[in-house]
Scaffold this motif. Structure first.
Motif, short mmCIF file in Angstrom:
data_model
loop_
_atom_site.label_atom_id
_atom_site.label_comp_id
_atom_site.label_asym_id
_atom_site.label_seq_id
_atom_site.Cartn_x
_atom_site.Cartn_y
_atom_site.Cartn_z
N ASP A 197 0.80 -1.24 0.00
CA ASP A 197 0.00 0.00 0.00
C ASP A 197 0.83 1.28 0.00
OD1 ASP A 197 -2.31 -1.54 0.07
OD2 ASP A 197 -2.29 -1.61 2.27
N ARG A 198 2.09 1.17 -0.30
CA ARG A 198 2.92 2.39 -0.34
C ARG A 198 3.54 2.55 -1.72
NH1 ARG A 198 4.09 0.68 4.78
NH2 ARG A 198 3.02 1.95 6.32
N GLU A 199 3.77 3.80 -2.07
CA GLU A 199 4.41 4.10 -3.34
C GLU A 199 5.84 3.58 -3.33
OE1 GLU A 199 5.35 8.17 -5.52
OE2 GLU A 199 3.46 8.23 -4.37
N ALA A 200 6.21 2.92 -4.42
CA ALA A 200 7.57 2.36 -4.49
C ALA A 200 8.19 2.71 -5.84
CB ALA A 200 7.53 0.85 -4.31
N HIS A 201 9.51 2.86 -5.86
CA HIS A 201 10.22 3.12 -7.11
C HIS A 201 11.42 2.19 -7.16
CE1 HIS A 201 7.91 6.72 -7.99
NE2 HIS A 201 8.03 7.03 -6.71
N SER A 202 11.44 1.32 -8.17
CA SER A 202 12.58 0.40 -8.37
C SER A 202 12.96 -0.33 -7.09
CB SER A 202 13.79 1.17 -8.90
OG SER A 202 13.43 1.89 -10.04
N GLY A 203 11.95 -0.82 -6.37
CA GLY A 203 12.24 -1.62 -5.17
C GLY A 203 12.56 -0.81 -3.93
N ILE A 204 12.32 0.50 -3.98
CA ILE A 204 12.61 1.36 -2.81
C ILE A 204 11.33 2.06 -2.35
CG2 ILE A 204 13.95 3.32 -1.95
CD1 ILE A 204 15.99 2.68 -4.22
N ILE A 205 11.02 1.92 -1.08
CA ILE A 205 9.89 2.64 -0.49
C ILE A 205 10.47 3.67 0.47
CG2 ILE A 205 7.78 2.43 0.89
CD1 ILE A 205 7.67 -0.51 0.11
N ARG A 206 10.07 4.91 0.27
CA ARG A 206 10.51 5.98 1.19
C ARG A 206 9.26 6.57 1.82
NH1 ARG A 206 14.68 6.87 -3.22
NH2 ARG A 206 16.67 6.47 -2.16
N PRO A 207 8.76 5.92 2.86
CA PRO A 207 7.51 6.39 3.43
C PRO A 207 7.72 7.74 4.12
CG PRO A 207 8.37 4.54 4.70
CD PRO A 207 9.35 4.82 3.59
N SER A 208 6.84 8.69 3.82
CA SER A 208 6.97 9.99 4.49
C SER A 208 6.03 9.97 5.68
CB SER A 208 6.57 11.12 3.54
OG SER A 208 5.28 10.86 3.05
N ILE A 209 6.51 9.34 6.74
CA ILE A 209 5.63 9.15 7.87
C ILE A 209 6.25 9.73 9.13
CG2 ILE A 209 4.24 7.12 7.27
CD1 ILE A 209 6.76 5.71 8.80
N ASP A 210 5.38 10.20 9.95
CA ASP A 210 5.79 10.63 11.27
C ASP A 210 5.42 9.49 12.21
OD1 ASP A 210 6.11 11.66 13.74
OD2 ASP A 210 4.84 13.42 13.43
N PRO A 211 6.43 8.83 12.81
CA PRO A 211 6.10 7.68 13.67
C PRO A 211 5.03 8.00 14.71
CG PRO A 211 8.47 7.84 13.41
CD PRO A 211 7.88 9.06 12.74
N ARG A 212 5.00 9.28 15.17
CA ARG A 212 4.03 9.62 16.22
C ARG A 212 2.60 9.50 15.74
NH1 ARG A 212 6.87 15.18 17.49
NH2 ARG A 212 6.91 14.98 15.24
N SER A 213 2.41 9.51 14.39
CA SER A 213 1.05 9.42 13.86
C SER A 213 0.61 7.97 13.69
CB SER A 213 0.97 10.13 12.50
OG SER A 213 1.72 9.39 11.55
N ARG A 214 1.47 7.03 13.99
CA ARG A 214 1.13 5.62 13.75
C ARG A 214 0.78 4.92 15.06
NH1 ARG A 214 3.44 3.76 8.75
NH2 ARG A 214 3.15 1.66 9.55
N PRO A 215 -0.34 4.17 15.05
CA PRO A 215 -0.81 3.56 16.30
C PRO A 215 0.03 2.37 16.77
CG PRO A 215 -2.24 2.92 14.48
CD PRO A 215 -1.25 3.91 13.93
N GLN A 216 0.73 1.72 15.85
CA GLN A 216 1.55 0.56 16.25
C GLN A 216 2.93 0.72 15.63
OE1 GLN A 216 -0.93 -2.67 14.68
NE2 GLN A 216 -1.25 -3.31 16.79
N TRP A 217 3.94 0.52 16.42
CA TRP A 217 5.29 0.76 15.91
C TRP A 217 6.03 -0.55 15.63
CZ3 TRP A 217 8.35 5.13 18.83
CH2 TRP A 217 7.70 6.35 18.62
N PRO A 218 6.63 -0.64 14.44
CA PRO A 218 7.64 -1.69 14.24
C PRO A 218 8.95 -1.26 14.90
CG PRO A 218 7.42 -0.40 12.24
CD PRO A 218 6.42 0.15 13.23
#
Ligand SMILES: [Zn+2]
Length: 268
Positions: A197-218
């Motif tokens: 579910d994330r945009e990828a380019h040539s096998g690279i995902i650069r998620p523009s995410i702020d960890p604080r906005s995510r309910p569960q952390w890896p």
């Protein structure tokens, strides 16, 4: 190289004897002079942190500190096998200090299951800290200084090839292309435009995410928030033979390590 077509609703590929792999890891680590610290005893299994001190320091500069972890998902055998192979090959940058956590979820491997023995996905527990394993892991991490680079080794049973997530909020020199290029020598790359579910380019995902906005952390979010400014999660494709996936992870790691040394002054 064709996909095996084995994995339709989960991972149905090869499994490992995790006890044998952990024992081989301990032997290889000892043989090559790594120190070993048990940071948690989980039933019959110990969670291990291995450490390799730099052989030299150039101009008494602090060494480059690199953190590697794997085996947090018990249905991703390529990670611990890659840790074993990297230890056996013993081809580390001389002036780097390496921390290697070779298997964060041994009880999951006994069951060939993503989750821990208690049925919890440890790689979603780094914000709420519900599991003893993750609390112990974080207690260990909190005792360490910051890392210049963190690499987390995984597999994805759905992917069409190898790919990598980059977390690089300060736009430091990227290692993503080097990781993908190295893995691509031995394994297909997933060129999908959308992966997980994330945009990828040539096998690279650069998620523009702020960890604080995510309910569960890896694990990678905790590392980024507390211990590093450069993190990569390497994903090997489970629908290819195990040896290919192990090779892809080892090549990806070595690609990153070669590159990090070239850039090492830029990392600090
Ligand atoms: Zn995983």
């Amino acid at each position: 190289m064709q996909r095996l077509g084995k994995n339709h609703d989960g991972y149905h590929g090869e499994t490992i004897d995790v006890r044998a792999v952990l024992s081989d890891i301990a032997v290889a680590a000892r043989q090559h002079g790594w120190t070993s610290e048990i940071f948690f005893e989980a039933g019959e299994f110990n969670l291990l942190a291995l450490r390799r001190y730099p052989l030299s320091t150039i101009n008494s500069q602090p060494s480059t500190r690199i953190y590697l972890s794997t085996g947090i998902h018990g249905d991703e055998p390529a990670g611990p096998l890659a840790a074993l192979r990297l230890l056996q090959e013993n081809n580390w940058p001389k002036d780097a200090e390496i921390f290697l956590l070779p298997c964060l979820n041994p009880s999951g491997f006994v069951l060939n299951r993503r989750e821990s023995g208690q049925g919890i996905d440890l790689n979603r527990d780094y914000l709420h800290l519900q599991t003893d394993e993750v609390r112990a892991h974080i207690a260990w991490l909190e005792r360490q200084s910051k890392f210049d680079l963190c690499l987390c080794l995984h597999e994805d049973w759905e992917s069409h090839g190898f790919y990598v997530y980059e977390l690089n909020p300060d736009n430091r020199p990227s290692l993503a292309e080097a990781i993908v290029a190295a893995a691509g020598k031995v394994c297909p790359i997933d060129h999908s435009e959308i992966i997980e579910d994330r945009e990828a380019h040539s096998g690279i995902i650069r998620p523009s995410i702020d960890p604080r906005s995510r309910p569960q952390w890896p694990e990678a979010f905790w590392l980024l928030t507390h211990k590093t400014r450069l993190s990569y999660t390497l994903e090997s494709p489970s629908d290819f033979p195990l040896d290919v996936r192990v090779n892809a992870l080892c090549h990806g790691v070595n690609g990153a390590l070669a590159c990090v040394l070239l850039n090492s002054t830029g990392l600090r």
